[in-house]
Design an enzyme around this catalytic site. Structure first.
Site, PDB file in Angstrom:
ATOM      1  N   ASP A   1      -3.244  -1.997  -4.492  1.00  0.00           N
ATOM      2  CA  ASP A   1      -2.169  -1.655  -5.416  1.00  0.00           C
ATOM      3  C   ASP A   1      -2.734  -1.338  -6.791  1.00  0.00           C
ATOM      4  O   ASP A   1      -3.748  -1.900  -7.203  1.00  0.00           O
ATOM      5  CB  ASP A   1      -1.177  -2.814  -5.530  1.00  0.00           C
ATOM      6  CG  ASP A   1      -1.813  -4.053  -6.135  1.00  0.00           C
ATOM      7  OD1 ASP A   1      -1.621  -4.317  -7.342  1.00  0.00           O
ATOM      8  OD2 ASP A   1      -2.530  -4.776  -5.406  1.00  0.00           O
ATOM      9  N   SER A   2      -2.092  -0.406  -7.481  1.00  0.00           N
ATOM     10  CA  SER A   2      -2.406  -0.064  -8.866  1.00  0.00           C
ATOM     11  C   SER A   2      -3.877   0.315  -8.995  1.00  0.00           C
ATOM     12  O   SER A   2      -4.333   1.263  -8.364  1.00  0.00           O
ATOM     13  CB  SER A   2      -2.017  -1.228  -9.785  1.00  0.00           C
ATOM     14  OG  SER A   2      -1.976  -0.810 -11.125  1.00  0.00           O
ATOM     15  N   ALA A   3      -4.663  -0.425  -9.800  1.00  0.00           N
ATOM     16  CA  ALA A   3      -6.091  -0.122  -9.899  1.00  0.00           C
ATOM     17  C   ALA A   3      -6.780  -0.263  -8.554  1.00  0.00           C
ATOM     18  O   ALA A   3      -7.740   0.450  -8.248  1.00  0.00           O
ATOM     19  CB  ALA A   3      -6.750  -1.043 -10.925  1.00  0.00           C
TER      20      ALA A   3
ATOM     21  N   ILE B   1      -0.575   1.582  -2.893  1.00  0.00           N
ATOM     22  CA  ILE B   1       0.666   1.032  -3.431  1.00  0.00           C
ATOM     23  C   ILE B   1       0.673   1.224  -4.948  1.00  0.00           C
ATOM     24  O   ILE B   1      -0.187   0.696  -5.656  1.00  0.00           O
ATOM     25  CB  ILE B   1       0.805  -0.465  -3.092  1.00  0.00           C
ATOM     26  CG1 ILE B   1       0.705  -0.692  -1.576  1.00  0.00           C
ATOM     27  CG2 ILE B   1       2.120  -1.017  -3.637  1.00  0.00           C
ATOM     28  CD1 ILE B   1       0.602  -2.162  -1.188  1.00  0.00           C
TER      29      ILE B   1
ATOM     30  N   HIS C   1       6.771  -1.434 -11.211  1.00  0.00           N
ATOM     31  CA  HIS C   1       5.377  -1.502 -10.796  1.00  0.00           C
ATOM     32  C   HIS C   1       5.054  -2.836 -10.126  1.00  0.00           C
ATOM     33  O   HIS C   1       5.374  -3.896 -10.648  1.00  0.00           O
ATOM     34  CB  HIS C   1       4.486  -1.287 -12.023  1.00  0.00           C
ATOM     35  CG  HIS C   1       3.051  -1.053 -11.708  1.00  0.00           C
ATOM     36  ND1 HIS C   1       2.603   0.075 -11.076  1.00  0.00           N
ATOM     37  CD2 HIS C   1       1.949  -1.815 -11.943  1.00  0.00           C
ATOM     38  CE1 HIS C   1       1.283   0.018 -10.936  1.00  0.00           C
ATOM     39  NE2 HIS C   1       0.873  -1.127 -11.449  1.00  0.00           N
TER      40      HIS C   1
END
Length: 343
Positions: free
Chosen positions: A171-173, A211, A317
């Protein structure tokens, strides 16, 4: 992790002890003090591995040197005693490259539930964080962990993991890192290096699940802000975590930038992208899914199961980490499980 909407902000000095004042700050994710001390206010105390009574999943940590991994073995695999191999999910946590870990409570809970629901064998990577270890340290650690998983050097992976069904997810980074892994020449060449003649040309990864991926760029996509100052603000944490970068169109941050490697070279058969309506990275995630589909099938609607886009309405987020028991978090987990367990 915190919403990256708040993480991407100009540093704001705070009143503090003159001997140790805050000199750099990125929302609740990270504070840097004049003395060099680093704080991560949002990160909850780590939790240890072991047996999870709620899911029946067993977990343990393995030291790989520069980094470590936390393995998750569901009760279904223990009961089968090696009779049936499980898909392997190499998971990369988010946190803006500067926060969180495989031992963070939210990620530990999610990996327990994912391993049980699959069932799947989880490999959660605990990579080094910036600023103590600037990028590309995190990328390098995750690549080493993925290679380790593909080698089946661990007895759990050897006994229970199906190396024909290896997925990267994050997810994200962490989703950003997953793209980097799927594009890396060492990963793309893995199938040729290990082929036994039974599956020539098979992609080394069955799939990738991104994600709420943290991608960015100098040019806006969708309804992203057009103002150059706001775009620079959106890249502030990236420049901090990766001081050697050229700009926000570095292919590691903008895989759709002119000159970036073609997305048709992804070392996986299928891609799933999750986006959230209230996340300002939503448009970037959708654009990435469309670009991957275009590189292989011409358009997203023609990709079939090759590219899946899940857009969650009314959430922000990484909402599933903050609200793991809400219906939409359960829906996202179910869709992810269906993607991983599909033939």
């Amino acid at each position: 992790m915190a919403s990256l909407n708040s993480a991407f902000s100009f540093p704001v000095p705070r009143p503090a002890d003159p001997a140790d004042e805050v000199v750099r700050e990125f929302g609740p994710l990270l504070r840097i003090y004049k003395s060099g001390r680093v704080e991560r206010p949002l990160v909850a105390p780590p939790v240890g591995p072991g047996h999870d009574a709620a899911t029946g999943v067993h977990s343990r940590d393995v030291d790989l040197g520069a980094c470590s991994v936390r393995l998750y073995l569901p009760q279904a695999a223990v009961a089968a005693d090696g009779a049936g191999k499980l898909p392997v999910v190499v998971y990369v946590h988010g946190g803006g490259f500067v926060a969180e870990s495989a031992a963070s409570p939210g990620y530990h809970l999610f990996l327990n539930r994912l391993a049980a629901a699959g069932p799947a064998l989880g490999v959660s990577v605990d990579y080094r964080l910036a600023p103590e270890h600037p990028l590309p340290a995190g990328y390098d650690d995750c690549l080493a962990a993925l290679k380790w998983a593909l080698s089946a050097a661990d007895p759990w992976v050897a006994a229970h993991g199906d190396l024909g069904r290896v997925f990267v997810a994050g997810d994200s980074a962490g989703a950003n890192i997953c793209h980097h892994l799927a594009m890396h020449p060492d990963v793309r060449g893995h199938a040729a290096a290990t082929a036994d003649g039974t599956a020539p040309g098979r992609a080394p990864l069955k799939g990738a699940v991104l994600i709420h991926p943290w991608f960015w760029g100098s040019e806006a996509v969708g309804e992203e802000p057009r103002d150059p100052a706001l775009r620079a603000m959106g890249a502030g944490l990236w420049f901090f975590a990766c001081p050697g970068t050229s700009d926000m169109d570095d292919p590691r941050m903008n895989p759709m930038a002119p000159g970036a490697p073609g997305l048709g070279a992804l070392a996986c058969e299928r891609v799933m992208v999750c986006a959230a309506e209230g996340d300002f990275l939503r448009w970037r995630g959708r654009a990435y899914a469309e670009a991957v589909a275009a590189a292989r099938w011409g358009a997203l609607e023609d990709a079939g199961g090759g590219v899946e886009l899940l857009e969650t309405m009314g959430e922000g987020h990484v909402f599933y980490l903050f609200k793991p028991d809400c219906d939409k978090a359960k829906e996202m987990l179910a869709k992810m499980v269906a993607f991983i367990t599909a033939p």
